[in-house]
Design a protein around this motif. Structure first.
Motif, PDB file in Angstrom:
ATOM      1  N   UNK A  47       0.846  -1.190   0.000  1.00 17.47           N
ATOM      2  CA  UNK A  47       0.000   0.000   0.000  1.00 17.47           C
ATOM      3  C   UNK A  47       0.884   1.243   0.000  1.00 17.47           C
ATOM      4  N   UNK A  48       0.592   2.199  -0.880  1.00 15.98           N
ATOM      5  CA  UNK A  48       1.368   3.437  -0.950  1.00 15.98           C
ATOM      6  C   UNK A  48       0.674   4.552  -0.183  1.00 15.98           C
ATOM      7  N   UNK A  49       1.475   5.426   0.428  1.00 13.77           N
ATOM      8  CA  UNK A  49       0.925   6.489   1.265  1.00 13.77           C
ATOM      9  C   UNK A  49       1.817   7.718   1.178  1.00 13.77           C
ATOM     10  N   UNK A  50       1.194   8.899   1.104  1.00 16.38           N
ATOM     11  CA  UNK A  50       1.912  10.166   1.139  1.00 16.38           C
ATOM     12  C   UNK A  50       1.140  11.141   2.012  1.00 16.38           C
ATOM     13  N   UNK A  51       1.855  11.800   2.955  1.00 14.89           N
ATOM     14  CA  UNK A  51       1.181  12.768   3.802  1.00 14.89           C
ATOM     15  C   UNK A  51       1.917  13.004   5.100  1.00 14.89           C
ATOM     16  N   UNK A  52       1.275  13.728   6.032  1.00 14.78           N
ATOM     17  CA  UNK A  52       1.901  14.016   7.328  1.00 14.78           C
ATOM     18  C   UNK A  52       2.256  12.729   8.057  1.00 14.78           C
ATOM     19  N   UNK A  53       3.417  12.733   8.699  1.00 13.84           N
ATOM     20  CA  UNK A  53       3.882  11.559   9.434  1.00 13.84           C
ATOM     21  C   UNK A  53       3.691  11.796  10.929  1.00 13.84           C
ATOM     22  N   UNK A  54       3.166  10.779  11.709  1.00 15.43           N
ATOM     23  CA  UNK A  54       2.818   9.420  11.265  1.00 15.43           C
ATOM     24  C   UNK A  54       1.332   9.246  10.951  1.00 15.43           C
ATOM     25  N   UNK A  55       0.569  10.372  10.940  1.00 13.84           N
ATOM     26  CA  UNK A  55      -0.888  10.273  10.828  1.00 13.84           C
ATOM     27  C   UNK A  55      -1.342   9.534   9.576  1.00 13.84           C
ATOM     28  N   UNK A  56      -0.739   9.884   8.411  1.00  9.44           N
ATOM     29  CA  UNK A  56      -1.179   9.272   7.163  1.00  9.44           C
ATOM     30  C   UNK A  56      -0.923   7.776   7.160  1.00  9.44           C
ATOM     31  N   UNK A  57       0.236   7.363   7.670  1.00  8.30           N
ATOM     32  CA  UNK A  57       0.566   5.938   7.716  1.00  8.30           C
ATOM     33  C   UNK A  57      -0.388   5.193   8.639  1.00  8.30           C
ATOM     34  N   UNK A  58      -0.695   5.761   9.801  1.00  6.73           N
ATOM     35  CA  UNK A  58      -1.602   5.101  10.740  1.00  6.73           C
ATOM     36  C   UNK A  58      -3.024   5.047  10.203  1.00  6.73           C
ATOM     37  N   UNK A  59      -3.433   6.082   9.461  1.00  9.31           N
ATOM     38  CA  UNK A  59      -4.752   6.055   8.811  1.00  9.31           C
ATOM     39  C   UNK A  59      -4.789   4.976   7.739  1.00  9.31           C
ATOM     40  N   UNK A  60      -3.680   4.832   7.006  1.00 10.13           N
ATOM     41  CA  UNK A  60      -3.599   3.776   5.985  1.00 10.13           C
ATOM     42  C   UNK A  60      -3.732   2.403   6.620  1.00 10.13           C
ATOM     43  N   UNK A  61      -3.059   2.178   7.753  1.00 11.08           N
ATOM     44  CA  UNK A  61      -3.178   0.920   8.487  1.00 11.08           C
ATOM     45  C   UNK A  61      -4.644   0.608   8.762  1.00 11.08           C
ATOM     46  N   UNK A  62      -5.369   1.613   9.299  1.00 11.59           N
ATOM     47  CA  UNK A  62      -6.774   1.401   9.646  1.00 11.59           C
ATOM     48  C   UNK A  62      -7.616   1.129   8.403  1.00 11.59           C
ATOM     49  N   UNK A  63      -7.316   1.829   7.299  1.00 10.25           N
ATOM     50  CA  UNK A  63      -8.107   1.669   6.074  1.00 10.25           C
ATOM     51  C   UNK A  63      -7.949   0.288   5.460  1.00 10.25           C
ATOM     52  N   UNK A  64      -6.788  -0.360   5.646  1.00  9.98           N
ATOM     53  CA  UNK A  64      -6.651  -1.715   5.118  1.00  9.98           C
ATOM     54  C   UNK A  64      -7.685  -2.638   5.743  1.00  9.98           C
ATOM     55  N   UNK A  65      -7.998  -2.415   7.025  1.00 11.36           N
ATOM     56  CA  UNK A  65      -8.967  -3.269   7.718  1.00 11.36           C
ATOM     57  C   UNK A  65     -10.400  -2.870   7.410  1.00 11.36           C
ATOM     58  N   UNK A  66     -10.683  -1.565   7.361  1.00 12.36           N
ATOM     59  CA  UNK A  66     -12.065  -1.121   7.190  1.00 12.36           C
ATOM     60  C   UNK A  66     -12.517  -1.124   5.733  1.00 12.36           C
ATOM     61  N   UNK A  67     -11.577  -0.992   4.793  1.00 14.30           N
ATOM     62  CA  UNK A  67     -11.968  -0.861   3.393  1.00 14.30           C
ATOM     63  C   UNK A  67     -11.383  -1.944   2.486  1.00 14.30           C
ATOM     64  N   UNK A  68     -10.075  -2.167   2.565  1.00  6.91           N
ATOM     65  CA  UNK A  68      -9.458  -3.019   1.546  1.00  6.91           C
ATOM     66  C   UNK A  68      -9.717  -4.492   1.763  1.00  6.91           C
ATOM     67  N   UNK A  69      -9.410  -5.025   2.937  1.00  9.33           N
ATOM     68  CA  UNK A  69      -9.584  -6.462   3.154  1.00  9.33           C
ATOM     69  C   UNK A  69     -11.048  -6.912   3.004  1.00  9.33           C
ATOM     70  N   UNK A  70     -12.052  -6.151   3.523  1.00 13.04           N
ATOM     71  CA  UNK A  70     -13.431  -6.593   3.321  1.00 13.04           C
ATOM     72  C   UNK A  70     -13.876  -6.561   1.862  1.00 13.04           C
TER      73      UNK A  70
END
Length: 287
Positions: free
Chosen positions: A230-253
């Motif tokens: 998964x690629x991510x660009x943005x403020x650190x570490x907020x964008x990376x942690x949001x990406x982590x959460x999105x893998x569970x709420x959006x991508x895997x399901x």
């Protein structure tokens, strides 16, 4: 997965006196215990074991406040074999003893029954690549640090700061396979682990399995397998942690993949200290 998680919650509610066989439950629902626990923790904001304890202590408190006379009977009804173990669990949730709850009626910290719902808008595309990597070795400098979900982990920062610049150059020179560059690797953590649990953080690089690992470096050997990148660009570490959460709420399901046991890898492509472009590598297998 959302239906499976709700079925798991129903199972927790069905009989508080029976230990849940998560392995069997996962198999019956076409998934794995590892993936199920990781998805539950990501979506619920707490490990499955913590939710079960909170729900059982919520129901037990209601019995005690209602006048249940025998603490051992209440303990057994909620899967505890002794009053002592039950008391420790009760105090960890409510902050008071079972006897205090029965006498004073509280204060009590109740855990409502969870219900999972999913709304996937798809308005923000996720940049994901599935790649199959052969066997590889991750080598570098490891430290045991506590799990922190939100914000910068100061223990990891301290570990990285203690590595000399020339050592970073040596690690980069050792790197001879993908993913390229210095990697932030987290490993050796139970999928049901609560925040604060120790994990292994490895600051290192990827090597081919035939490459000798210097004796002063720690290493993790990985079998061949698939990775979701998964690629991510943005403020650190907020964008990376949001990406982590999105893998569970959006991508895997929404995709026919599930997590498999293994470390997670963050590869930084550009980093200024407050802004980062990075890749999150998660080990996956076909669901």
């Amino acid at each position: 997965m959302i239906g499976t998680l709700n079925a798991l919650v129903d199972l927790v509610e069905r009989d508080a006196s029976v230990e849940i066989d998560v392995v069997a439950f996962a198999g019956e629902h076409g998934t794995t215990e590892y993936h199920l626990r990781r998805m539950f923790s990501s979506l619920a904001g707490m490990p499955l074991s913590e939710y079960v304890r909170r729900r059982r202590m919520t129901l037990a408190a209601a019995e005690l406040v209602g006048g249940a006379p025998n603490l051992l009977d209440v303990a057994v009804r909620h899967a505890y074999g002794s009053v002592e173990a039950f008391g420790r669990a009760f105090r960890s949730v409510h902050g008071i003893s079972p006897a205090d709850a029965r006498r004073d009626g509280g204060p009590l910290r109740t855990q409502p029954t969870l219900r999972f719902r999913l709304s996937v808008e798809g308005s923000i595309p996720m940049d994901v690549t599935i790649t199959h990597r052969p066997e590889l070795v991750l080598a570098g400098h490891a430290a045991r640090v506590p799990l922190i979900h939100v914000g910068v982990n100061p223990h990891i920062q301290q570990h990285i700061a203690a590595i000399a610049p020339e050592e970073h150059a040596r690690l980069k020179a050792l790197n001879d396979t993908e993913p390229r560059g210095i990697l932030a690797i987290t490993d050796d953590i139970d999928p049901d682990a609560p925040e604060g649990t120790e994990l292994t953080y490895l600051h290192g690089v990827a090597l081919q399995p035939s490459t000798p690992v210097p004796g002063d470096l720690d290493s993790i050997r990985l079998d061949a397998g698939s990775w979701a990148v998964f690629s991510s660009t943005g403020p650190f570490p907020d964008t990376l942690q949001t990406l982590w959460a999105s893998t569970a709420t959006e991508w895997f399901p929404s995709n026919p993949w599930r997590l498999r046991p293994g470390p997670s890898i963050v590869r930084y492509l550009a980093f200024t200290g407050t802004h980062a472009t990075c890749e999150l590598w998660l080990p996956v297998e076909a669901a």
